[in-house]
Scaffold this active site. Structure first.
Site, PDB file in Angstrom:
ATOM      1  N   LYS A  83       0.940  -1.023  -0.131  1.00  0.00           N
ATOM      2  CA  LYS A  83       0.000   0.075  -0.079  1.00  0.00           C
ATOM      3  C   LYS A  83       0.924   1.419   0.050  1.00  0.00           C
ATOM      4  O   LYS A  83       1.667   1.308   0.912  1.00  0.00           O
ATOM      5  CB  LYS A  83      -0.810   0.044   1.346  1.00  0.00           C
TER       6      LYS A  83
HETATM    7  C1  E4P Z   1      -8.193   1.809   3.828  1.00  0.00           C
HETATM    8  O1  E4P Z   1      -7.423   0.880   3.386  1.00  0.00           O
HETATM    9  C2  E4P Z   1      -8.024   2.439   5.109  1.00  0.00           C
HETATM   10  O2  E4P Z   1      -7.310   1.770   6.134  1.00  0.00           O
HETATM   11  C3  E4P Z   1      -9.264   2.672   5.811  1.00  0.00           C
HETATM   12  O3  E4P Z   1     -10.374   2.199   5.045  1.00  0.00           O
HETATM   13  C4  E4P Z   1      -9.463   4.144   6.586  1.00  0.00           C
HETATM   14  O4  E4P Z   1     -10.687   4.273   7.096  1.00  0.00           O
HETATM   15  P1  E4P Z   1     -11.097   5.378   8.158  1.00  0.00           P
HETATM   16  O5  E4P Z   1     -11.165   6.928   7.347  1.00  0.00           O
HETATM   17  O6  E4P Z   1     -12.333   5.147   8.938  1.00  0.00           O
HETATM   18  O7  E4P Z   1      -9.636   5.587   8.910  1.00  0.00           O
END
Ligand code: E4P
Length: 217
Positions: A83
């Protein structure tokens, strides 16, 4: 639509995995912090539990360092998706890491233009963040719709991974739009089963059943 679980909590992953509801897992530095575990150790454990892609995020901000971190994370298991954030450096890292045969998830996407760049850079997944846009009174679902249109117009293979999902309604909305994947916290996935009329109906059935004096077992 594939379901990814947005957590580094192995017990929560195991519970949903046993029901066949886990097509993959996404983590991020905040979720690793919340787990209290070592990133390499917990990610390896998750990769062994789940067949699908497991996203592990780099924390460097320069492209070369992101690439080095990505290569190290990719060695954890065959099902790692590296990522990277949607910055110019992240796009460079995406291109190199995907050219090397790795799955790459480009995260922190907040615009259709960013999603277009990620597809050009060979991203396997693009992660548009719905909830964080909604928090600013913008429409996260509009973004998913725009990216779907653009990717379909040009047959981009990058999968739309709807992220930052906060409610059960978000799940059905992104499914209607045609997101390839949705990643949500375990609590949101479990909440999808709830309906007040189900509870009310079950209560009435059980009260009537008690009046029959019968037993099935
Ligand atoms: C996605 O890969 C992220 O880890 C995640 O969905 C972020 O979510 P949040 O905005 O609730 O922290």
């Amino acid at each position: 639509m594939k379901f990814f679980v947005d957590t580094a909590d192995v017990d929560a992953i195991a519970e949903l995995n046993a029901l066949g509801m886990v097509d993959g897992v996404t983590t991020n530095p905040s979720l690793i912090m919340k787990s209290g575990r070592d990133i390499l150790e917990v990610t390896k454990e998750i990769c062994e539990m789940v067949d699908g892609p497991v996203s592990a995020e780099v924390v460097a901000t320069e492209a070369d360092d992101m690439i080095a971190e990505g290569r190290k994370l990719a060695k954890i298991a065959d099902n790692i998706a590296v990522k990277v954030p949607l910055t110019w450096a992240g796009l460079k890292a995406c291109k190199t890491l995907s050219d090397e045969g790795n799955m790459v998830n480009v995260t922190l996407c907040f615009s259709a233009n960013q999603a277009l760049l990620a597809a050009k850079a060979g991203a396997t997944f693009i992660s548009p963040f719905i909830g964080r846009l909604d928090d600013l009174n913008l429409d996260g679902l509009d973004l998913i719709e725009d990216i779907r249109t653009i990717y379909d117009n040009y047959d981009f293979e990058t999968q739309i991974l709807a992220a930052s999902i906060r409610t059960a309604n978000h799940m059905s909305e992104v499914a209607k739009i045609g997101a390839d994947v949705a990643t949500a916290p375990p609590s949101v996935i479990k909440n999808m089963a709830n309906h007040v009329l189900t509870d009310k109906g079950l209560d009435a059935f059980l009260q009537d059943w008690a009046k029959t004096g019968q037993k099935i077992l």
